[in-house]
Design an enzyme around this catalytic site. Structure first.
Site, PDB file in Angstrom:
ATOM      1  N   ARG A 311      -7.830  33.442 -12.485  1.00  0.00           N
ATOM      2  CA  ARG A 311      -6.875  32.345 -12.731  1.00  0.00           C
ATOM      3  C   ARG A 311      -7.168  31.523 -13.984  1.00  0.00           C
ATOM      4  O   ARG A 311      -6.256  31.259 -14.765  1.00  0.00           O
ATOM      5  CB  ARG A 311      -6.759  31.428 -11.511  1.00  0.00           C
ATOM      6  N   CYS A 341     -17.514  40.883 -21.403  1.00  0.00           N
ATOM      7  CA  CYS A 341     -17.438  40.938 -22.863  1.00  0.00           C
ATOM      8  C   CYS A 341     -16.066  40.534 -23.382  1.00  0.00           C
ATOM      9  O   CYS A 341     -15.345  41.347 -23.978  1.00  0.00           O
ATOM     10  CB  CYS A 341     -17.749  42.363 -23.321  1.00  0.00           C
ATOM     11  N   TYR A 370      -5.021  33.704  -4.485  1.00  0.00           N
ATOM     12  CA  TYR A 370      -4.983  34.433  -5.755  1.00  0.00           C
ATOM     13  C   TYR A 370      -6.372  34.497  -6.402  1.00  0.00           C
ATOM     14  O   TYR A 370      -6.506  34.403  -7.620  1.00  0.00           O
ATOM     15  CB  TYR A 370      -3.939  33.803  -6.703  1.00  0.00           C
TER      16      TYR A 370
HETATM   17  N1  LLP Z   1       7.344  34.560  -1.884  1.00  0.00           N
HETATM   18  C1  LLP Z   1       7.508  35.297  -2.988  1.00  0.00           C
HETATM   19  C2  LLP Z   1       8.683  36.172  -3.104  1.00  0.00           C
HETATM   20  C3  LLP Z   1       6.551  35.227  -4.025  1.00  0.00           C
HETATM   21  O1  LLP Z   1       6.735  35.936  -5.120  1.00  0.00           O
HETATM   22  C4  LLP Z   1       5.421  34.370  -3.884  1.00  0.00           C
HETATM   23  C5  LLP Z   1       4.410  34.276  -4.936  1.00  0.00           C
HETATM   24  C6  LLP Z   1       5.296  33.631  -2.698  1.00  0.00           C
HETATM   25  C7  LLP Z   1       6.280  33.746  -1.722  1.00  0.00           C
HETATM   26  C8  LLP Z   1       4.138  32.727  -2.429  1.00  0.00           C
HETATM   27  O2  LLP Z   1       4.072  31.675  -3.337  1.00  0.00           O
HETATM   28  P1  LLP Z   1       3.016  30.486  -3.155  1.00  0.00           P
HETATM   29  O3  LLP Z   1       3.417  29.715  -1.922  1.00  0.00           O
HETATM   30  O4  LLP Z   1       1.674  31.059  -3.006  1.00  0.00           O
HETATM   31  O5  LLP Z   1       3.156  29.704  -4.396  1.00  0.00           O
HETATM   32  N2  LLP Z   1      -1.185  34.475  -9.196  1.00  0.00           N
HETATM   33  C9  LLP Z   1      -0.524  33.203  -9.402  1.00  0.00           C
HETATM   34  C10 LLP Z   1       0.570  32.950  -8.384  1.00  0.00           C
HETATM   35  C11 LLP Z   1       1.592  34.052  -8.312  1.00  0.00           C
HETATM   36  C12 LLP Z   1       2.652  33.817  -7.264  1.00  0.00           C
HETATM   37  C13 LLP Z   1       3.482  35.021  -7.066  1.00  0.00           C
HETATM   38  N3  LLP Z   1       4.488  34.911  -6.043  1.00  0.00           N
HETATM   39  C14 LLP Z   1      -1.559  32.108  -9.391  1.00  0.00           C
HETATM   40  O6  LLP Z   1      -2.742  32.402  -9.230  1.00  0.00           O
HETATM   41  O7  LLP Z   1      -1.226  30.934  -9.584  1.00  0.00           O
END
Ligand code: LLP
Length: 414
Positions: A311, A341, A370
């Protein structure tokens, strides 16, 4: 710092377990999750929206460890998946498939087949092409799935551009002006049953207004479809609720809940929270390897790296970093970096931390969402262990990979 991670006699604890004991027992780097934090977050979400009576479908992608899924399943959560792999995990722990929603912009034939075979609750369809493909699969399998159209409501979620998904230029969902075509296509396909609409406008959203705007757009469309005779039952508002990583004010969820209650019009509300449930429930535990001091800069080199927690490198995201042993020593400014690296391999830049000796431990906070799921074997680094703390008990819920794991599936040329 979530209340499940706290100092006691100058030692950082997860629940009733000192993190130093975890580090000594299982080695570092490792992820450490608090079982109570996960459960508490889930219940806090449920309580906040109690009047709305939503179906909460935890977003598996945020943290897909089987034990985490098991805990949430026991608490009564549903699940949101985006791949056959995530479905496989849910099957392994015996989740009721009717509580599972399948989202995603690129579902393959194989994935749609798997979803229908397992008896999935709802498939969120994102395009005309997907509608056609799903029709073929449904006819072949003689199954009539419940579907929802994922709408791109063209709402600015005001978050990092990589995790905003609800603007018309994004790849996600059906644009408002294309909806009519897809509705017409649906009318000639009785094999599919449209039961709702869905959206997901982005992640780590700190302002409640974009959620309200998206909901209203969705409801307006659903009302219009109801008038045309479609049995619209549910509105899925996705996930995206932000958490404080630093000193951000989280979105006012009570405002969100009250607004939904007043404007719900009999729709079943569905949420897909990920980060909110697991974000503050985990840390990445590291050991200090070196203090590298040059005239220009000071670096604390730790054994964890960007392959373990991506992240900060990918989104320039801020994670609080705490010494496992609280120190009265004066703080000094340093970059906290890993052994990889790449100059992009850092957990923090110019962070003020007490001076730490090699061998001491550091916790990167709020790494439960994440974190591990985005980890890789880059630089041929085995993926780290995941530990679940329950009171004073430690459970290894994923063992540290060994070198054998690094080359699994590889073969030499004849
Ligand atoms: N539903 C859908 C269709 C999604 O694409 C996502 C997240 C969620 C629910 C859940 O979202 P949350 O409540 O966790 O915000 N890797 C990134 C975040 C990517 C989110 C992708 N989709 C990070 O580390 O901030």
């Amino acid at each position: 710092m979530g209340s499940h991670f706290h100092y006691q006699r100058n030692q950082l604890y997860c629940e009733e377990t000192p993190l130093e004991a975890v580090a000594r027992q299982v080695g570092t780097p490792c992820y450490v999750y608090s079982r109570s934090a996960i459960i508490e977050n889930f219940h806090s979400f449920r309580t906040t929206f109690i009047e709305v009576d939503p179906l909460i479908c935890y977003s598996v992608k945020a943290n897909s460890n089987l034990a985490v899924l098991q805990i949430l399943n026991q608490e009564g959560s549903g699940f949101d998946v985006v791949s056959a792999g995530e479905l496989y995990r849910l099957e392994k722990i015996g989740v009721d498939p009717r509580k599972v929603i399948f989202s995603g912009v690129g579902k393959t034939v194989g994935e749609l087949e798997a979803a229908l075979e397992i008896g999935i609750g709802i498939i969120n369809v994102e395009s005309l092409e997907e509608l056609e493909l799903l029709t073929h699969v449904a006819v072949r399998k003689r199954i009539k799935p419940h579907i929802s159209f994922r709408i791109n409501p063209d709402v600015d979620a005001l978050t990092h551009p990589y995790i905003a998904t609800g603007l018309r230029q994004h790849k996600f969902g059906i644009n408002l002006e294309e909806l009519e075509d897809i509705i017409r296509a649906l009318q000639s396909r009785p094999q599919l049953e449209l039961t709702g609409l869905s959206c997901h406008i982005g992640s780590q959203i700190l302002d409640v207004q974009p959620f309200l705007d998206a909901f209203l757009k969705l409801r307006e469309l659903a009302d219009a479809l109801r008038r045309r005779g479609f049995a619209m039952v549910h509105l899925d508002l996705g996930g995206g609720i932000g958490i404080p990583y630093r000193s951000e004010t989280p979105p006012r969820l009570t405002t969100y809940a009250e607004f939904l209650k007043e404007n719900q019009n009999g729709y079943q509300i569905i949420f897909e929270p990920g980060r909110f449930i697991v974000g503050n429930a985990g840390v990445l535990l590291n050991q200090v390897l070196y203090n590298k001091v040059s005239q220009a800069k000071r670096f604390i080199v730790v054994d964890g790296a960007m392959n373990d927690l991506l992240r900060p490198s990918l989104y320039q995201s801020y994670h609080e970093i705490l010494p496992v042993k609280k120190s009265e020593k004066e703080g000094i400014q340093a970059d906290v970096v890993g052994p990889i690296c790449e100059s992009g391999d850092f957990f923090a830049k110019d962070r003020v931390l007490p001076q730490l000796q090699a061998g001491e431990y550091l916790a990167v906070m709020n790494a439960g969402a994440y974190g591990f799921v985005l980890s890789s074997n880059y630089n041929s680094r085995p993926r780290v262990a995941e530990i679940l703390v329950h009171g004073s008990q430690i459970h290894v819920i994923r063992s540290r990979e060994g070198f054998e794991d690094l080359i699994r599936g590889e073969s030499l040329l004849p």
